[in-house]
Design an enzyme around this catalytic site. Structure first.
Site, PDB file in Angstrom:
ATOM      1  CB  CYS A  89      36.475  58.552  54.682  1.00 41.66           C
ATOM      2  SG  CYS A  89      36.296  58.229  52.918  1.00 41.66           S
ATOM      3  CB  CYS A  92      42.443  55.674  51.817  1.00 42.43           C
ATOM      4  SG  CYS A  92      41.993  56.596  50.345  1.00 42.43           S
ATOM      5  CD  GLN A 294      41.521  49.762  35.690  1.00 45.02           C
ATOM      6  OE1 GLN A 294      41.398  50.149  36.844  1.00 45.02           O
ATOM      7  NE2 GLN A 294      41.446  48.486  35.359  1.00 45.02           N
ATOM      8  CG  ASN A 328      42.232  50.665  29.425  1.00 42.10           C
ATOM      9  OD1 ASN A 328      42.624  51.820  29.298  1.00 42.10           O
ATOM     10  ND2 ASN A 328      42.789  49.830  30.288  1.00 42.10           N
ATOM     11  CD  GLU A 344      31.912  45.680  28.937  1.00 42.30           C
ATOM     12  OE1 GLU A 344      31.087  45.650  29.865  1.00 42.30           O
ATOM     13  OE2 GLU A 344      33.130  45.419  29.098  1.00 42.30           O
ATOM     14  CB  CYS A 417      40.177  44.424  40.162  1.00 39.25           C
ATOM     15  SG  CYS A 417      38.529  43.793  39.809  1.00 39.25           S
TER      16      CYS A 417
END
Length: 462
Positions: A89, A92, A294, A328, A344, A417
């Site tokens: 995968c 992670c 998020q 948010n 946005e 990010c």
């Protein structure tokens, strides 16, 4: 004599013989770094202080990439990956590193990238404690891909393989919220019972405060028997199941709710955030499957709380929230009584943000649609403001910051990010007379190399 073209071998892609290297550090993407013949060699999966056997897979002028063959001497911080799908995968990629060491690496990588702007830019006293939380089962949302094999008449459900478009069929996901992870196997079995399983797209799972949600993309209208089967599955597992067609229209299968006009009402997932200056109150943020939110709920809550605290909005101030999404940050900022403007680039998210403002009865909050990478000269909302919040995508906010002279906020909170784009954009702010006052890592994605960060810049008026 006729001559025929023969492609020359790509030397940069040729495999080398096996080499023994020593990993000295990690780069900001989580790959191990070693030295070989004057070049930096990046070794995915390698950890500092490890001796490894590798094979070069790509060579460039100043660096090379290598495949990890064997760990000859393991780091004390190496851990056995917790996931049975870890090798295949692509999700992670730092499970092999101790969680505390992961966080240290991310904080150090962030500071290192920012320090390249100036040696004295990131003094110890401005580094905020990292925002951290649970290391496992933290994701409240995930999208699983589907692939139908007509030869076997089988539908695969899973995540993308590392560096590939192929699907890894999974039975569980240890970073996904436990109730969602537990749905993967029964969902895969259920979808394979459908007559029209060849007409299914991705499956999105979400955990919200009002329950579990699943959105199934369908490319054609499903037969009645499939609808009944899915409805029974949703009822059995207590899921709010929505079908999403090619026009992104949603149809809710369970339960069936009707408006006064007799039309179906779709239940939307929502989460709550603390209202500024009102600890006992919350604001409610609804979202649809197409909206970005998020994925780490508790971390997002703490991140928003810190951002609002750093900005410290006052009732008489004008606050601008760029890349505002569905509200948010805007919603908690507006609960302080300051006038808040959210902007946005995605029209659907702007509409949902407006709905959220109405839902929370915030009349001091307005939302606007704009391409924030384009010319903003004629935008009515652009002008003098007191505070600015930025929460851009990975590309950063470089184009938006070109309008800084016109906005001239006293404080700027930048939520990032991608620390590389944050470092680049920080130079724009510093060149415009701002100083970095606070910076901290936000561990939004444990077990991965991804680094979220927050920085506070204040206008130097001296």
């Amino acid at each position: 004599m006729a001559q025929f073209f023969k492609a020359k071998p790509n030397k940069s892609k040729q495999l080398s013989s096996k080499l023994s290297l020593e990993i000295t550090q990690l780069d900001h993407l989580g790959a191990g770094m070693a030295q070989y013949q004057g070049k930096v060699v990046f070794v995915a999966g390698g950890l500092p202080d490890e001796k490894v056997t590798v094979q070069l897979t790509e060579q460039k002028k100043n660096y090379a990439k290598a495949k990890l063959i064997k760990i000859d001497q393991a780091s004390a911080q190496r851990r056995e990956p917790n996931c049975p799908h870890y090798v295949e995968c692509g999700g992670c990629d730092l499970q092999h590193l101790d969680v505390a060491a992961q966080r240290d690496h991310k904080q150090n990588a962030l500071i290192d990238l920012m320090s390249k702007l100036g040696r004295d830019l990131v003094a110890d006293e401005i580094v905020a404690p990292a925002i951290t939380g649970e290391a496992w089962h933290y994701r409240r949302r995930a999208r699983l891909a589907t692939v139908f094999d007509k030869n076997t008449n089988h539908l695969q459900l899973g995540f993308r393989q590392t560096a590939s478009s192929k699907i890894v069929s999974i039975t569980q996901c240890n970073v996904l919220a436990k109730p969602l992870s537990d749905l993967i196997t029964p969902f895969a079995a259920n979808l394979n019972q459908l007559k029209s399983k060849s007409n299914l797209g991705h499956l999105e799972l979400s955990q919200a405060e009002n329950g579990l949600f699943a959105v199934l993309r369908v490319t054609k209208i499903l037969p009645a028997s499939d609808i009944r089967w899915l409805t029974e599955f949703a009822a059995t597992h207590d899921i709010c199941l929505l079908l999403q067609d090619n026009d992104n229209q949603l149809t809710q299968l369970h339960p069936q709710l009707l408006t006064e006009a007799g039309k179906q009402k779709v239940t939307l997932p929502f989460y709550s955030l603390a209202a500024e200056n009102h600890p006992q109150q919350t604001v409610r943020c609804e979202f649809t499957p197409s909206n970005f939110v998020q994925v780490n709920g508790p971390i997002n809550h703490d991140m928003v709380t810190q951002a609002v605290s750093w900005l410290d909005p006052q009732a008489d101030e004008r606050v601008l929230d760029l890349f505002c999404g569905v509200g948010n940050f805007s919603l908690p900022l507006a609960s302080s009584a300051a006038k808040v403007i959210g902007v946005e680039g995605v029209p659907d998210m702007v509409q949902q943000a407006k709905n959220n403002a109405a839902l929370n009865q915030l009349d001091n909050l307005s939302f606007h649609h704009a391409d924030l990478s384009a010319d903003l000269t004629h935008e009515k909302w652009l002008g003098k403001i007191d505070k600015l919040l930025l929460d851009p995508a990975r590309a950063g906010a470089f184009e938006s910051l070109q309008w800084l002279k016109k906005m001239r906020p006293k404080k700027v909170v930048y939520v990032s990010c991608n620390p590389a784009s944050l470092a680049r954009d920080s130079k724009v702010l510093i060149d415009q007379g701002y100083q970095l006052s606070k910076i901290g890592m936000v561990d939004m994605f444990p077990q991965t190399h991804h680094i979220e960060a927050m920085a506070l810049f204040e206008l130097n008026v001296s």
